[in-house]
Scaffold this motif. Structure first.
Motif, mmCIF file in Angstrom:
data_model
loop_
_atom_site.group_PDB
_atom_site.id
_atom_site.type_symbol
_atom_site.label_atom_id
_atom_site.label_comp_id
_atom_site.label_asym_id
_atom_site.label_seq_id
_atom_site.Cartn_x
_atom_site.Cartn_y
_atom_site.Cartn_z
ATOM 1 N N ALA A 33 0.832 -1.211 0.000
ATOM 2 C CA ALA A 33 0.000 0.000 0.000
ATOM 3 C C ALA A 33 0.866 1.260 0.000
ATOM 4 N N ARG A 34 2.056 1.153 0.601
ATOM 5 C CA ARG A 34 2.914 2.343 0.675
ATOM 6 C C ARG A 34 3.537 2.699 -0.675
ATOM 7 N N GLU A 35 3.371 1.855 -1.677
ATOM 8 C CA GLU A 35 3.854 2.215 -3.020
ATOM 9 C C GLU A 35 2.951 3.252 -3.682
ATOM 10 N N LEU A 36 1.711 3.338 -3.219
ATOM 11 C CA LEU A 36 0.788 4.383 -3.698
ATOM 12 C C LEU A 36 0.317 5.143 -2.465
ATOM 13 N N PRO A 37 1.179 6.003 -1.930
ATOM 14 C CA PRO A 37 0.948 6.541 -0.585
ATOM 15 C C PRO A 37 -0.127 7.616 -0.490
ATOM 16 N N GLU A 38 -0.470 8.275 -1.610
ATOM 17 C CA GLU A 38 -1.439 9.370 -1.505
ATOM 18 C C GLU A 38 -2.173 9.542 -2.826
ATOM 19 N N ASP A 39 -3.269 10.281 -2.769
ATOM 20 C CA ASP A 39 -4.042 10.547 -3.974
ATOM 21 C C ASP A 39 -3.161 11.289 -4.993
ATOM 22 N N ASP A 40 -3.335 10.937 -6.268
ATOM 23 C CA ASP A 40 -2.613 11.574 -7.374
ATOM 24 C C ASP A 40 -1.092 11.400 -7.283
ATOM 25 N N CYS A 41 -0.659 10.365 -6.563
ATOM 26 C CA CYS A 41 0.791 10.108 -6.492
ATOM 27 C C CYS A 41 1.261 9.488 -7.820
ATOM 28 N N PRO A 42 2.553 9.395 -8.018
ATOM 29 C CA PRO A 42 3.041 8.821 -9.280
ATOM 30 C C PRO A 42 2.561 7.384 -9.465
ATOM 31 N N PRO A 43 2.260 7.016 -10.710
ATOM 32 C CA PRO A 43 1.838 5.635 -10.967
ATOM 33 C C PRO A 43 3.021 4.676 -10.829
ATOM 34 N N PHE A 56 -2.286 2.953 -10.116
ATOM 35 C CA PHE A 56 -2.306 4.348 -9.671
ATOM 36 C C PHE A 56 -3.441 4.567 -8.680
ATOM 37 N N ARG A 57 -3.369 5.686 -8.003
ATOM 38 C CA ARG A 57 -4.389 6.067 -6.999
ATOM 39 C C ARG A 57 -4.896 7.438 -7.416
ATOM 40 N N ASP A 58 -6.178 7.522 -7.734
ATOM 41 C CA ASP A 58 -6.679 8.753 -8.351
ATOM 42 C C ASP A 58 -6.984 9.838 -7.309
ATOM 43 N N LYS A 60 -9.568 10.771 -5.961
ATOM 44 C CA LYS A 60 -10.545 10.425 -4.931
ATOM 45 C C LYS A 60 -10.103 9.223 -4.091
ATOM 46 N N GLY A 61 -8.864 8.835 -4.230
ATOM 47 C CA GLY A 61 -8.342 7.726 -3.425
ATOM 48 C C GLY A 61 -8.686 6.358 -3.976
ATOM 49 N N ARG A 62 -9.231 6.303 -5.184
ATOM 50 C CA ARG A 62 -9.569 5.005 -5.775
ATOM 51 C C ARG A 62 -8.322 4.414 -6.432
ATOM 52 N N TYR A 63 -8.132 3.102 -6.189
ATOM 53 C CA TYR A 63 -6.979 2.418 -6.760
ATOM 54 C C TYR A 63 -7.331 1.815 -8.114
ATOM 55 N N GLY A 64 -6.428 1.964 -9.067
ATOM 56 C CA GLY A 64 -6.634 1.374 -10.389
ATOM 57 C C GLY A 64 -5.453 0.516 -10.787
ATOM 58 N N LEU A 65 -5.714 -0.555 -11.519
ATOM 59 C CA LEU A 65 -4.668 -1.422 -12.053
ATOM 60 C C LEU A 65 -5.102 -1.819 -13.458
ATOM 61 N N MET A 66 -4.308 -1.422 -14.439
ATOM 62 C CA MET A 66 -4.756 -1.646 -15.824
ATOM 63 C C MET A 66 -3.554 -1.823 -16.744
ATOM 64 N N PHE A 79 4.612 7.126 -17.706
ATOM 65 C CA PHE A 79 4.939 8.538 -17.937
ATOM 66 C C PHE A 79 3.716 9.431 -17.782
ATOM 67 N N GLY A 80 2.571 8.817 -17.410
ATOM 68 C CA GLY A 80 1.327 9.563 -17.384
ATOM 69 C C GLY A 80 1.244 10.591 -16.273
ATOM 70 N N ARG A 81 0.307 11.503 -16.455
ATOM 71 C CA ARG A 81 0.007 12.524 -15.450
ATOM 72 C C ARG A 81 -1.214 12.043 -14.652
ATOM 73 N N ASN A 82 -1.017 11.837 -13.379
ATOM 74 C CA ASN A 82 -2.107 11.371 -12.518
ATOM 75 C C ASN A 82 -2.804 12.604 -11.972
ATOM 76 N N GLU A 83 -3.945 12.946 -12.556
ATOM 77 C CA GLU A 83 -4.554 14.243 -12.213
ATOM 78 C C GLU A 83 -6.060 14.206 -12.421
ATOM 79 N N GLU A 84 -6.755 14.876 -11.576
ATOM 80 C CA GLU A 84 -8.195 15.130 -11.710
ATOM 81 C C GLU A 84 -8.977 13.872 -12.101
ATOM 82 N N GLY A 85 -8.803 12.863 -11.288
ATOM 83 C CA GLY A 85 -9.638 11.667 -11.449
ATOM 84 C C GLY A 85 -9.231 10.732 -12.555
#
Lengths: 429, 193
Positions: A33-43, A56-58, A60-66, A79-85
């Motif tokens: 869990a500490r690999e995605l420590p906060e919302d909008d953190c790096p993927p 990634f963790r968006d 709103k704190g939702r976790y995604g794996l794709m 290289f993506g930008r984790n931003e605004e949902g």
């Protein structure tokens, strides 16, 4: 000895393989869990079961794996930008939500609804304990959420790490159920490791290097009992549970925390060795937690901060120290219990050729585990039979150690010791 | 076979942290980095063991039935034997008097069978075979032959399985409870019987 075709059946886990389908029946540990420590953190890039994924963790704190790669031109979304949902590809701005659904294609008219036609393969990612878990199988056949005790006790009672092991998952897992190697390979560490030393059980291990084994099938896998001589003709029993496909626990020592592993395929030549420690009834002490951070017990030191490659690895001959070996500090010359195992398992080659093995009767724990895996894989492949280990009841297991009179079978005398009992301390010697 | 020189020599001292300088080039096959698929191709292919001598004893009728299903399979040097009388055997029975048969019904002699054996496997599905197990295990013990016990649990009630296990516990270096009979060939194959 295992026939070539059975070895391939059990060791290949890419999509479309029988064992791969088996692994996809279960929730698997995917990230700390500490690999995605906060919302909008790096993927984070993740490879599991031969599939390259991005986690990634968006906002709103939702976790995604794709799927790691953008559906447009195949750019890695690391290289993506984790931003605004959502996670936005930096190449042309395509954006995906936590399910993998494309939600924005800037070059196309919004009204066209084009983005609705684009969806990356996505898997659920849920947090239970210190771990983010995924289920990579059929969404209509999702098992109950993980209920392993190490992940359910309060945070102050548990610690989890993971390391990259450069070998197939099966030879790593087989080390986890091979109790007879402890008296040799780990004999030095039993005396010195702060998470092992001092237990009365260690003396029994050291004094009797020829344990007697009893292998008993359990609902979820196996209970493997190793019996050594204790005082007054009593027996010192150490019971290792294995739950399909790849959960193992180490029998406890004294009041030290209990520990165990998941062995999860990255691809056919690499796996994640997940290692956990927990105490069922008390918080880990500062010294214990520090020892785990420092790589003692079943944990390890890392090559570099943020890396999950061990500091001791095959590029440096695992920093083998022949002088320490001569002094009796380590049996193999390799420091640390985890890397003592990993160094030998990696030395077998990426996928060990089991047609060349010479197993003996005391290897029956391994033989039975392979047998049960093979049967479960074939039953799933040919008849769609649900494999053991998916249901919550099968996960309610503990390892245990106890001294018993000679006429008491461990299966009966330790029945309660081998089950999770909330608020009850582990049975240990 | 030609080798790529970059693969052959690994003189990268920087990767050998903590071990001091390496003053000679190290072939890939001479260090732990040889744990690759490519290097696995160079593992010697000569046999690494000689044929084992395995003796498998079915201690009761049900165990014999399970054993007979596999005796025609291609084994290395395995002999399959059954007790040719029904009912309990006294543990006081002398080895020479233990009534053993080959699958074709011919009489077998315990001591001749276990002479030079590497492993003895006892198969049991009933608890009245403790006496026979003791006779066989006693002779194995005197000859330092490993004795493994396999309790066949298919179709049995738990209490009966427990009794079977208990009947073999004193004699077996390893004791396995198997819920299906096809563990017999799986185990024997794994042990190169």
């Amino acid at each position: 000895m295992l026939r070539k075709e059975v070895n391939e059946l059990l060791t290949q886990t890419d999509p479309g393989t029988a064992m791969g389908e088996m692994f996809r029946q279960y929730w698997q540990p995917a990230l700390l869990a500490r690999e995605l420590p906060e919302d909008d953190c790096p993927p984070v890039r993740v490879k599991l079961l031969g599939e390259r994924l991005i986690a990634f963790r968006d906002s709103k704190g939702r976790y995604g794996l794709m799927d790691e790669f953008c559906a447009h031109r195949g750019v890695s979304l690391w290289f993506g930008r984790n931003e605004e949902g959502g996670l936005r590809c930096p190449y042309h701005g395509w954006k995906y939500d936590y399910t993998g659904q494309c939600i924005e294609v800037p070059s196309e008219p919004e009204e066209s609804g084009f983005c609705e036609k684009i969806k990356l393969k996505g898997y659920p990612l849920i947090k239970v304990g210190d771990v983010l878990w995924t289920h990579m199988g059929d969404a209509d056949n999702r098992p109950p959420k993980p209920e392993w005790e190490f992940a359910k006790v309060p945070a102050e009672q548990t610690f989890t790490s993971k390391r990259w092991q450069e070998s197939n998952w099966l030879q790593a897992m087989e080390g986890g159920i091979d109790s007879s190697h402890v008296s040799f390979l780990h004999s030095g560490s039993l005396k010195t490791d702060p998470l092992f030393r001092g237990a009365k059980g260690n003396q029994y291990n050291q004094n009797d290097k020829k344990p007697v084994f009893e292998v008993v099938e359990s609902d979820g896998g196996l209970s493997i009992g190793a019996r050594r001589m204790a005082e007054d003709d009593h027996y010192y029993w150490r019971i290792t549970p294995w739950v399909m496909p790849s959960f193992t626990m180490v029998p406890p020592r004294g009041d030290h925390p209990m520990h165990g592993h998941f062995w999860v395929p990255i691809d056919d030549e690499n796996c994640w060795a997940w290692s956990f420690d927990y105490h069922p009834t008390r918080a880990l002490s500062g010294e214990e937690r520090q020892a785990m951070e420092d790589g003692y017990g079943v944990h390890n030191q890392y090559e570099a901060p943020g890396s999950f490659r061990p500091k001791q690895n095959k590029d440096n001959d695992y920093l083998i120290d022949r002088e320490a070996q001569k002094r009796g500090e380590t049996y193999s010359g390799v420091w640390g219990i985890a890397m003592q195992d990993a160094s030998l398992q990696e030395s077998m080659g990426p996928i060990v050729d089991r047609t060349k093995e010479n197993l003996v009767s005391t290897d029956n724990g391994i033989i039975m585990a392979r047998h049960r895996l093979r049967k479960a894989v074939i039953a799933l492949r040919d008849k769609g039979v649900e494999p053991p280990g998916r249901v919550t009841a099968h996960q309610q297991v503990r390892s245990a150690a106890r001294v018993l009179p000679p006429d008491q079978p461990f299966k009966d005398a330790m029945k309660d010791d081998l089950k999770v009992q909330p608020g009850v301390k582990q049975t240990s010697v | 076979m030609p080798h790529d020189s970059d693969d052959m020599f690994e003189a990268d001292n920087a990767t050998r942290e903590g071990r001091g300088p390496v003053d000679h080039p190290t072939m890939l096959g001479g260090c732990a980095r040889a744990a690759t698929r490519a290097e696995a191709a160079f593992r010697v292919q000569y046999p690494n063991s000689r044929m084992r001598t395995s003796r498998i004893f079915a201690l009761d009728a049900k165990a014999a039935e399970a054993m007979y299903a596999i005796t025609e399979d291609p084994w290395n040097n395995a002999h399959f034997l059954t007790l040719s009388t029904k009912g309990p055997t006294s543990p006081e029975t002398q080895a020479a008097d233990l009534p053993l048969s080959h699958p074709d019904g011919t009489r077998a002699d315990l001591l001749a069978e276990i002479e030079g054996a590497d492993v003895v496997v006892l198969l049991a599905a009933a608890s009245d075979s403790e006496g026979a197990a003791e006779v066989i295990a006693r002779e194995c013990f005197e000859r330092n032959i490993t004795c493994a016990g396999l309790a066949l649990a298919r179709g049995q009630k738990a209490a009966e399985v427990d009794r079977v296990v208990n009947s073999m516990r004193r004699f077996a270096r390893v004791l396995v409870v198997a819920s299906d009979d096809d563990y017999i060939p799986a185990m024997l194959t794994a042990m190169r019987a």
